[in-house]
Design a protein around this motif. Structure first.
Motif, PDB file in Angstrom:
ATOM      1  N   ALA A   1      26.166 -48.275 -13.002  1.00 25.05           N
ATOM      2  CA  ALA A   1      24.772 -48.658 -13.254  1.00 25.05           C
ATOM      3  C   ALA A   1      24.655 -49.460 -14.554  1.00 25.05           C
ATOM      4  O   ALA A   1      23.923 -50.449 -14.615  1.00 25.05           O
ATOM      5  CB  ALA A   1      23.891 -47.412 -13.315  1.00 25.05           C
TER       6      ALA A   1
ATOM      7  N   SER B   1      23.437 -53.300 -14.776  1.00 21.16           N
ATOM      8  CA  SER B   1      22.264 -53.707 -15.554  1.00 21.16           C
ATOM      9  C   SER B   1      22.612 -54.835 -16.518  1.00 21.16           C
ATOM     10  O   SER B   1      21.786 -55.707 -16.782  1.00 21.16           O
ATOM     11  CB  SER B   1      21.658 -52.513 -16.293  1.00 21.16           C
TER      12      SER B   1
ATOM     13  N   GLY C   1      20.752 -58.346 -16.253  1.00 25.39           N
ATOM     14  CA  GLY C   1      20.099 -58.869 -17.452  1.00 25.39           C
ATOM     15  C   GLY C   1      20.592 -60.252 -17.809  1.00 25.39           C
ATOM     16  O   GLY C   1      19.821 -61.117 -18.224  1.00 25.39           O
TER      17      GLY C   1
ATOM     18  N   HIS D   1      19.983 -57.102 -22.278  1.00 22.66           N
ATOM     19  CA  HIS D   1      20.284 -55.750 -21.824  1.00 22.66           C
ATOM     20  C   HIS D   1      20.058 -54.786 -22.980  1.00 22.66           C
ATOM     21  O   HIS D   1      20.370 -55.094 -24.122  1.00 22.66           O
ATOM     22  CB  HIS D   1      21.738 -55.672 -21.342  1.00 22.66           C
TER      23      HIS D   1
ATOM     24  N   ALA E   1      24.454 -55.680  -8.333  1.00 25.74           N
ATOM     25  CA  ALA E   1      23.658 -56.779  -8.886  1.00 25.74           C
ATOM     26  C   ALA E   1      23.360 -57.814  -7.812  1.00 25.74           C
ATOM     27  O   ALA E   1      22.217 -58.280  -7.695  1.00 25.74           O
ATOM     28  CB  ALA E   1      24.382 -57.411 -10.070  1.00 25.74           C
TER      29      ALA E   1
ATOM     30  N   THR F   1      10.138 -53.408 -22.637  1.00 28.88           N
ATOM     31  CA  THR F   1      10.808 -52.234 -22.084  1.00 28.88           C
ATOM     32  C   THR F   1       9.975 -50.980 -22.355  1.00 28.88           C
ATOM     33  O   THR F   1       9.779 -50.164 -21.475  1.00 28.88           O
ATOM     34  CB  THR F   1      12.203 -52.079 -22.695  1.00 28.88           C
TER      35      THR F   1
END
Length: 162
Positions: A21, A25, A29, A36, A70, A157
């Motif tokens: 994961a 990510s 990103g 990220h 992804a 975020t």
């Protein structure tokens, strides 16, 4: 991707999925040019070090799975070419606000081809003509907005709860 999700929180199986994961990510990103956030990944670093010491090729398997994740989330492989519906901007108009070179420029008014401009951070006003280099740079910046800075990414975020 039909990954096994049997590991309990804190287990090595759970850490393996967290590694996938985390890598996914980072790839996402990068593809979306939003960067990220590494914040929570440090909590897993001990398990990851032990896992990679015991199984050095796990990083290659995790990277492969992360890329598949992804690709699935970004729709790569299913992407269709989309025709651009708007043509690039070639001029500036009253009301435009353009971020360029760590400054935000506002177009206050237009008289003929001359624009009355303002630097938002200082309030400094000046005239700008299409023949000026800054004009071209601002048009380019309007067509290609800069990627978000890290502080802006963190603010966004936090607003979405992660």
């Amino acid at each position: 991707l039909n990954r096994p999700m049997e590991g309990k929180f804190g287990s090595m199986e759970y850490a393996k999925e967290e590694l996938r994961a985390a890598l996914a990510s980072m790839v996402i990103g990068s593809q979306l040019k939003i960067g990220h956030q590494f914040g929570q990944h440090a909590a897993y670093s001990g398990n990851w070090m032990k896992m990679l010491k015991d199984e050095p090729y796990e990083i290659a398997r995790a990277a492969s799975d992360a890329q598949k994740t992804a690709d699935l989330l970004l729709g790569i492989g299913q992407k269709r070419e989309v025709k651009q519906t708007t043509s690039p901007v070639t001029t500036l108009t009253k009301g435009d606000e353009i971020a360029y070179n760590n400054t935000t420029y506002k177009v206050l008014d237009q008289k003929g081809k001359t624009l009355e401009m303002e630097k938002a951070d200082t309030g400094e006003k000046f005239k700008l003509k299409p023949s000026d280099k800054l004009f071209k740079n601002l048009v380019d910046a309007l067509n290609n907005p800069p990627a978000l800075e890290l502080a802006e990414q963190e603010e966004i975020t936090h607003k979405i709860g992660r």
